[in-house]
Write an enzyme that holds these catalytic residues in place. Structure first.
Site, PDB file in Angstrom:
ATOM      1  N   ASP A   1       0.898  -1.009   0.046  1.00 12.77           N
ATOM      2  CA  ASP A   1      -0.148   0.085   0.080  1.00 12.77           C
ATOM      3  C   ASP A   1       0.970   1.150  -0.131  1.00 12.77           C
ATOM      4  OD1 ASP A   1      -1.418   2.423   0.698  1.00 12.77           O
ATOM      5  OD2 ASP A   1      -2.284   1.263   2.584  1.00 12.77           O
TER       6      ASP A   1
ATOM      7  N   GLN B   1       0.627   6.412   1.491  1.00  9.08           N
ATOM      8  CA  GLN B   1       1.459   7.381   2.339  1.00  9.08           C
ATOM      9  C   GLN B   1       2.769   7.729   1.766  1.00  9.08           C
ATOM     10  OE1 GLN B   1       0.269   9.245   4.663  1.00  9.08           O
ATOM     11  NE2 GLN B   1      -1.593   8.393   4.570  1.00  9.08           N
TER      12      GLN B   1
ATOM     13  N   LYS C   1      -3.455  12.114  -2.316  1.00 15.40           N
ATOM     14  CA  LYS C   1      -2.255  12.439  -1.262  1.00 15.40           C
ATOM     15  C   LYS C   1      -1.088  13.083  -2.017  1.00 15.40           C
ATOM     16  CE  LYS C   1      -3.945   9.070   1.715  1.00 15.40           C
ATOM     17  NZ  LYS C   1      -4.823   9.360   2.827  1.00 15.40           N
TER      18      LYS C   1
ATOM     19  N   CYS D   1      -7.668   5.534  11.527  1.00 16.49           N
ATOM     20  CA  CYS D   1      -8.090   4.375  10.901  1.00 16.49           C
ATOM     21  C   CYS D   1      -7.106   3.030  11.045  1.00 16.49           C
ATOM     22  CB  CYS D   1      -8.223   4.439   9.466  1.00 16.49           C
ATOM     23  SG  CYS D   1      -9.663   5.765   9.088  1.00 16.49           S
TER      24      CYS D   1
END
Lengths: 411, 140
Positions: free
Chosen positions: A205, A208, A231, A369
């Site tokens: 993932d 970020q 992002k 989260c």
């Protein structure tokens, strides 16, 4: 020759690209430090969005008319930009999605047909809920078992435990490139290589990581990688799933509808080739094009300069915040990006965030989260300040002063 | 005192302050005088959903009036629930059900009224009124 990359970012000049940064909140100049949730959008990207709706808004791929062709060309050009940026081998390995959560769900859903009872899935202890829940659902459907790669107090994965968890039963490994709650940069090269040795596929993932690091798909040899445009200075509601061609060909489609078919009769449908197989229905055309523009914008600033500037901001902010008595930072990995998760002894993060908001400072409060991380530290949540290349040391000072003021008011 | 009279008094107290900081400080002070919930009632069942911080509320009938006690792990939230309880506690359930909550707006906490706001002020009001409905049924 040593080049000072911090000096290469002229934040004051860059800030002029972002109209929102000059607004006020609660009568104070906005200090936006919630970049890990959503980065702001520069005028260059806003212009692309406006241009799309003003000049060539049309549905893509099916039209014979000029507008449709223009929109299709721009959309596909964006795909190629994204392919080149992440160094994917082929453009059709880039699937446009609504964002990282959608991307992960395509893979999780697809794997239900490959997994059987007793197979194992490894997930890191510092995942976002969107990288936990789809796998739990997948395990419920298939009887596979979810196992967790533990972390230490600093917020670093225990690689020895990871190696012990990896067996021939392991079919999939999921991990974030960078933790959204702690900022830890995970050793994904090692994670991918070792997973491949036991024949497991890996999904990273990259939500970020994308604003800070350019993930090189071919060098990483990763099977799946996910990114959200919002992002990286792009719009919300669009993102990408990178998948190796062989995997994307194997995975069944996630949604049925227009664009994803080759031929349809009432008896049978054959699916379209990649990438359209995973892009059912009218996609977020404008979003995809703007995503490409956002990648252009960030590359024009330069990721080396961005990384260097943000690292200096992180060090400055860490030092400033640690001067405040009773303040504790969660996530102190040696390798981390410009995210600071913190609490003040005796105070709830919500209280601090509320006062900061009154002072015009936008931070995130809560569990981000990532409840398992909060449970690990036995805290209800943290205050999270996340910095972008348009933030300044003066803004860090305002944050630190705000935290002190909140502390004085509340304690 | 009737609910409306108490609300008017709260509005008057808050009108003395010029800025948000003074209002927040007063609210934090009010939180300190909150009638605290007995530890035995600090259970998961008594947590109000929809708040980023934890808020526990307990209600008990004394005669024909409902007495609220509460607590929160966040100081500002404690202040907010303290204001609500001051207005609604020791009142008849029927009056609580009927009570207006516009005074929240008047004391400068309008932003907290948004249902999307994480502090759950709306959930708190709803929960207090739900208790009132439940006890009203019992009284009938």
């Amino acid at each position: 020759m040593h080049i000072n990359l911090f000096a290469m970012i002229d934040a004051q000049k860059i800030r002029k690209d972002f109209p929102i940064l000059s607004r006020e909140v609660n009568g104070k100049p906005l200090v936006y430090l919630d970049n890990a949730a959503t980065s702001q959008t520069p005028q260059q990207v806003i212009d692309v969005i406006v241009d799309y709706y003003q000049n060539y808004n049309a549905n893509i791929h099916r039209g014979v008319h000029a507008l449709s062709q223009e929109a299709t060309d721009k959309y596909e050009q964006a795909r190629i930009k994204i392919q080149k940026h992440f160094n994917a081998d082929k453009a059709h390995e880039i699937i446009f999605t609504s964002g990282t959560t959608h991307s992960i769900n395509i893979v999780a859903n697809g794997f239900s047909s490959f997994l059987k009872k007793g197979d194992e899935i490894l997930v890191s202890a510092m995942e976002h809920h969107s990288n936990i829940v789809p796998w739990q659902m997948l395990c419920q459907r298939t009887g596979a078992v979810l196992k967790v790669i533990p972390m230490n107090q600093e917020g670093e994965l225990l690689m020895d435990s990871y190696q012990e968890l990896l067996t021939e039963k392991t079919k999939l490994v999921f991990c974030n490139h960078i933790s959204n709650a702690l900022g830890t940069i995970n050793p994904i090269e090692e994670i991918i290589e070792e997973a491949h040795q036991v024949g497991a596929a890996v999904l990273i993932d990259g939500a970020q990581a994308a604003p800070h690091i350019v993930g090189d798909m071919q060098k990483l040899d990763v099977d799946f990688y996910t990114v959200s445009a919002h992002k990286v200075c792009g719009p919300t509601g669009v993102g990408m799933l990178y998948g190796k061609e062989e995997w994307l060909n194997k995975l069944p489609p996630y949604q049925g509808g227009g664009e994803m078919i080759a031929e349809v009769t009432f008896e049978k449908t054959t699916y379209a080739d990649l990438p359209h197989k995973f892009e059912a229905g009218t996609p977020n055309i404008c979003g995809g094009i703007a995503f490409g523009a956002a990648i252009d914008y960030m590359n024009a600033i330069g990721f080396d300069a961005i990384a260097s500037y943000e690292h200096e901001l992180l060090e400055y902010a860490t030092e400033k915040l640690l001067q405040i008595e009773g303040l504790k930072i969660y996530g102190t990995a040696k390798e981390k990006t410009s995210v600071i998760s913190f609490n003040i002894e005796g105070l709830h993060p919500y209280d601090i965030g509320s006062i900061l908001d009154k002072l015009g400072v936008a931070v995130r409060t809560g569990h981000h989260c990532a409840q398992p991380i909060m449970d690990f530290y036995n805290i209800p949540g943290t205050v999270r300040a996340s910095f972008c290349f348009y933030n300044t040391k003066e803004e860090v000072d305002i944050l630190a002063e705000g935290v002190k003021r909140a502390k004085n008011m509340l304690l | 005192m009737q609910i409306q009279e108490i609300q008017n008094a709260i509005v008057e107290e808050f009108s003395m302050f010029d800025d948000w900081m003074q209002r927040y400080e007063y609210m934090i002070d009010l939180g300190k005088s909150l009638p605290l919930i007995d530890e035995q009632y600090k259970t998961d069942d008594n947590i109000i959903k929809g708040c980023q911080s934890k808020v526990w509320v307990h209600a008990e009938l004394e005669g024909d009036k409902l007495i609220f006690t509460a607590d929160s792990d966040a100081i500002i939230t404690k202040g907010i629930i303290a204001i609500l309880i001051r207005a609604f506690s020791n009142q008849k359930p029927a009056d609580i059900i009927e009570a207006d909550t516009a005074f929240i707006d008047e004391i400068g906490l309008k932003e907290h009224l948004s249902p999307t706001r994480a502090n759950g002020l709306v959930s708190m009001i709803k929960q207090l009124k739900l208790y009132a409905v439940a006890y009203q049924t019992q009284l009938n």
